[in-house]
Design a protein around this motif. Structure first.
Motif, PDB file in Angstrom:
ATOM      1  N   THR A 188       0.732  -1.382  -0.027  1.00  0.00           N
ATOM      2  CA  THR A 188      -0.008   0.133  -0.114  1.00  0.00           C
ATOM      3  C   THR A 188       0.753   1.423  -0.043  1.00  0.00           C
ATOM      4  O   THR A 188       2.007   1.297   0.337  1.00  0.00           O
ATOM      5  CB  THR A 188      -0.724   0.000   1.470  1.00  0.00           C
ATOM      6  OG1 THR A 188       0.013   0.058   2.477  1.00  0.00           O
ATOM      7  CG2 THR A 188      -1.857  -1.212   1.347  1.00  0.00           C
ATOM      8  N   VAL A 189       0.233   2.459  -0.388  1.00  0.00           N
ATOM      9  CA  VAL A 189       0.984   3.675  -0.248  1.00  0.00           C
ATOM     10  C   VAL A 189       1.315   3.982   1.157  1.00  0.00           C
ATOM     11  O   VAL A 189       2.539   4.603   1.348  1.00  0.00           O
ATOM     12  CB  VAL A 189       0.005   4.937  -0.950  1.00  0.00           C
ATOM     13  CG1 VAL A 189       0.631   6.234  -0.921  1.00  0.00           C
ATOM     14  CG2 VAL A 189      -0.380   4.545  -2.253  1.00  0.00           C
ATOM     15  N   ARG A 190       0.608   3.537   2.012  1.00  0.00           N
ATOM     16  CA  ARG A 190       0.834   3.780   3.531  1.00  0.00           C
ATOM     17  C   ARG A 190       1.884   3.174   3.796  1.00  0.00           C
ATOM     18  O   ARG A 190       2.997   3.733   4.594  1.00  0.00           O
ATOM     19  CB  ARG A 190      -0.418   3.632   4.220  1.00  0.00           C
ATOM     20  CG  ARG A 190       0.026   3.719   5.984  1.00  0.00           C
ATOM     21  CD  ARG A 190      -1.258   3.250   6.626  1.00  0.00           C
ATOM     22  NE  ARG A 190      -1.240   3.481   8.003  1.00  0.00           N
ATOM     23  CZ  ARG A 190      -0.779   2.380   8.643  1.00  0.00           C
ATOM     24  NH1 ARG A 190      -0.805   1.011   8.008  1.00  0.00           N
ATOM     25  NH2 ARG A 190      -0.525   2.240   9.905  1.00  0.00           N
ATOM     26  N   ARG A 191       2.070   1.879   3.551  1.00  0.00           N
ATOM     27  CA  ARG A 191       3.164   1.099   3.936  1.00  0.00           C
ATOM     28  C   ARG A 191       4.516   1.522   3.207  1.00  0.00           C
ATOM     29  O   ARG A 191       5.543   1.546   3.981  1.00  0.00           O
ATOM     30  CB  ARG A 191       3.123  -0.440   3.502  1.00  0.00           C
ATOM     31  CG  ARG A 191       4.099  -1.420   3.973  1.00  0.00           C
ATOM     32  CD  ARG A 191       3.560  -2.784   4.218  1.00  0.00           C
ATOM     33  NE  ARG A 191       3.148  -3.127   5.272  1.00  0.00           N
ATOM     34  CZ  ARG A 191       1.960  -3.951   5.407  1.00  0.00           C
ATOM     35  NH1 ARG A 191       1.438  -4.691   4.073  1.00  0.00           N
ATOM     36  NH2 ARG A 191       1.623  -4.502   6.577  1.00  0.00           N
ATOM     37  N   MET A 192       4.335   1.807   1.903  1.00  0.00           N
ATOM     38  CA  MET A 192       5.797   2.308   1.164  1.00  0.00           C
ATOM     39  C   MET A 192       6.257   3.627   1.764  1.00  0.00           C
ATOM     40  O   MET A 192       7.262   3.575   1.929  1.00  0.00           O
ATOM     41  CB  MET A 192       5.318   2.383  -0.237  1.00  0.00           C
ATOM     42  CG  MET A 192       5.052   1.278  -1.071  1.00  0.00           C
ATOM     43  SD  MET A 192       6.242  -0.134  -0.649  1.00  0.00           S
ATOM     44  CE  MET A 192       5.679  -1.268   0.394  1.00  0.00           C
ATOM     45  N   LYS A 193       5.239   4.632   2.145  1.00  0.00           N
ATOM     46  CA  LYS A 193       5.854   5.792   2.910  1.00  0.00           C
ATOM     47  C   LYS A 193       6.564   5.601   4.164  1.00  0.00           C
ATOM     48  O   LYS A 193       7.331   6.415   4.585  1.00  0.00           O
ATOM     49  CB  LYS A 193       4.397   6.831   3.070  1.00  0.00           C
ATOM     50  CG  LYS A 193       4.171   7.267   1.851  1.00  0.00           C
ATOM     51  CD  LYS A 193       3.128   8.457   1.921  1.00  0.00           C
ATOM     52  CE  LYS A 193       2.863   9.313   0.646  1.00  0.00           C
ATOM     53  NZ  LYS A 193       3.984   9.954   0.060  1.00  0.00           N
ATOM     54  N   GLN A 194       5.645   4.316   5.050  1.00  0.00           N
ATOM     55  CA  GLN A 194       6.505   4.219   6.257  1.00  0.00           C
ATOM     56  C   GLN A 194       7.863   3.609   6.218  1.00  0.00           C
ATOM     57  O   GLN A 194       8.747   3.960   6.942  1.00  0.00           O
ATOM     58  CB  GLN A 194       5.597   3.126   6.856  1.00  0.00           C
ATOM     59  CG  GLN A 194       4.302   3.879   7.356  1.00  0.00           C
ATOM     60  CD  GLN A 194       3.327   2.711   8.128  1.00  0.00           C
ATOM     61  OE1 GLN A 194       3.396   1.659   7.719  1.00  0.00           O
ATOM     62  NE2 GLN A 194       2.583   3.142   8.974  1.00  0.00           N
ATOM     63  N   LEU A 195       7.688   2.597   5.042  1.00  0.00           N
ATOM     64  CA  LEU A 195       9.057   2.173   4.733  1.00  0.00           C
ATOM     65  C   LEU A 195      10.162   3.046   4.206  1.00  0.00           C
ATOM     66  O   LEU A 195      11.311   3.108   4.539  1.00  0.00           O
ATOM     67  CB  LEU A 195       8.933   0.964   3.868  1.00  0.00           C
ATOM     68  CG  LEU A 195       8.398  -0.266   4.239  1.00  0.00           C
ATOM     69  CD1 LEU A 195       8.161  -1.297   3.255  1.00  0.00           C
ATOM     70  CD2 LEU A 195       9.427  -1.012   5.351  1.00  0.00           C
ATOM     71  N   GLU A 196       9.814   4.202   3.196  1.00  0.00           N
ATOM     72  CA  GLU A 196      10.688   5.119   2.973  1.00  0.00           C
ATOM     73  C   GLU A 196      11.535   5.884   3.956  1.00  0.00           C
ATOM     74  O   GLU A 196      12.552   6.182   4.259  1.00  0.00           O
ATOM     75  CB  GLU A 196      10.000   6.042   2.080  1.00  0.00           C
ATOM     76  CG  GLU A 196       9.919   5.531   0.650  1.00  0.00           C
ATOM     77  CD  GLU A 196       9.675   6.693  -0.445  1.00  0.00           C
ATOM     78  OE1 GLU A 196      10.157   7.999  -0.156  1.00  0.00           O
ATOM     79  OE2 GLU A 196       9.045   6.325  -1.536  1.00  0.00           O
ATOM     80  N   ALA A 197      10.372   6.392   5.090  1.00  0.00           N
ATOM     81  CA  ALA A 197      11.198   6.834   6.284  1.00  0.00           C
ATOM     82  C   ALA A 197      12.106   5.878   7.192  1.00  0.00           C
ATOM     83  O   ALA A 197      12.980   6.415   7.630  1.00  0.00           O
ATOM     84  CB  ALA A 197      10.007   7.061   7.326  1.00  0.00           C
TER      85      ALA A 197
END
Length: 399
Positions: free
Chosen positions: A111-120
């Motif tokens: 998901t977009v949410r998981r990818m953003k969390q992973l980028e951080a």
């Protein structure tokens, strides 16, 4: 019988074997002899490669394919002799509709949410590794200090694997991508990784978290065997490839001062540079391999039912009809459209995550160490010609 076979021997560290580059000048598709004596086809042109990858009349099932490299012929034969089957959940080696089912479930987890969390988390992980490098004072092996830990930590984060347990699988994944590994060692490594991951799935059922495996378990559509197969695929694909792109990509930049300077002078080029490095270096030695399910015509050649087709991606990604001047590394080149992540239904599911790891990793490395340089002569850097995934075994650097 044709004399054309396959080799991983490269005359120069960043270029595919000259034999296949010259072959591409004569056409996109060529008759080839596999290690087991079977005659099939080699694709060296971009348009033909896209056609094969997009055509579902070509199967990705391993039991239909022939081993492309002599070094792996023994492994393929032993796997067949033991009636080894691709485990449930290892959807890379399946066709539709089975592949479609797994892919849909996995897409729902990226998901977009998981990818953003992973980028951080990628940013945090990258900075922590660079802090340790700086504290060491150099020289360091960039593979051990930077290129391998970052994707390893990220895939552990994604799957919910405790990072301190990574040693349980890291050595085994090296065996699985070695072109020289004995068949018995490769099969034993597969068994150890599957045993570990099956236990991890059981633990996640008892104590779910916020990770991808827990999300799949919560969905309730996959068995423990299927979850283990999915985890195995993501684990192997998720750190060997990106780790080698970080290592080999840094080596390529350090060996090309003009491109290194261009990227340092204009950090906004980093996204484009990642695509160009993926295209130019293409770390899959040989492959992917597809097998015709019926007679298919590609580029004027009739490929018969049951014949295997091997794509030579390092050569394909330099096809001048698609990438003029493609033998040169140029971080300003619009390199989108390369086949480094594949094409068609098997296009890499985690490509956005891989891009984020490379974009963040390369940018931070060059920012933190403006004087980064090789600590040994360039011709002393040991290259992974013996592995299915190309790269560097070690990259001694200082600053």
């Amino acid at each position: 019988m044709t004399d054309l076979t396959l080799t991983t021997r490269r005359e120069r560290p960043f270029d595919p074997p000259e034999t296949y580059a010259r072959l591409r000048e004569r056409g996109d598709v060529h008759r080839m002899r596999y290690a087991d004596g079977h005659e099939g086809w080699l694709v060296t042109g971009y348009a033909a490669a896209r056609a094969v990858l997009a055509d579902q009349r070509f199967s990705n099932r391993p039991e239909l394919a022939h081993p492309p490299l002599a070094a792996r012929a023994d492994l393929a034969e032993e796997i067949r002799s033991q009636e080894f089957e691709v485990p449930p959940g290892f959807f890379l080696r399946t066709d539709a509709p089975e592949h479609t089912r797994y892919r849909k479930l996995l897409t729902g987890q990226f998901t977009v949410r998981r990818m953003k969390q992973l980028e951080a988390r990628i940013e945090e992980i990258t900075e922590a590794r660079l802090d340790e490098m700086e504290a060491s004072g150099g020289p360091v092996d960039l593979v051990d200090a930077f290129a391998l830990p970052i994707p390893s930590l990220v895939i552990c984060e994604l799957l919910g694997v405790p990072y301190e347990e990574r040693a349980a699988f890291q050595e085994d994944t090296k065996i699985l991508v070695s072109l020289d590994a004995r068949a018995s060692d490769a099969l034993a490594a597969i068994g150890r990784v599957f045993t570990y991951l099956y236990g991890l799935v059981s633990r996640k059922r008892e104590h779910p978290g916020e990770d991808l495996l827990s999300g799949l378990i919560e969905g309730g559509e996959l068995t423990d065997d299927e979850l283990t197969g999915v985890a195995f695929l993501l684990l192997v694909a998720g750190h060997e490839t990106t780790a080698n792109m970080l290592g080999l990509g840094t080596y390529a930049l350090l060996a090309d001062p003009a491109q290194l300077t261009a990227l340092r002078d204009d950090p906004s080029l980093i996204g484009n540079a990642v695509e160009e490095l993926m295209r130019h270096l293409t770390i899959i030695h040989v492959g992917p391999v597809r097998t015709a399910l019926e007679d298919v015509e590609i580029d004027g050649h009739l490929i018969r039912k049951g014949e295997s087709v091997t794509l030579h991606l390092p050569v394909i990604n330099r096809d001048p009809s698609r990438f003029p001047g493609g033998d040169r590394l140029d971080v300003t080149r619009p390199a989108t459209g390369h086949l480094g992540f594949g094409h068609g239904i098997h296009q890499c599911l985690g490509q956005q995550l891989a891009r984020a790891e490379m974009r963040i990793g390369f940018a931070a490395l060059l920012r933190r160490f403006p004087g980064l340089r090789l600590a040994v002569p360039a011709d002393e850097v040991p290259l992974r010609a013996d592995m299915a995934i190309y790269g560097v075994h070690r990259l001694p650097v200082t600053w």
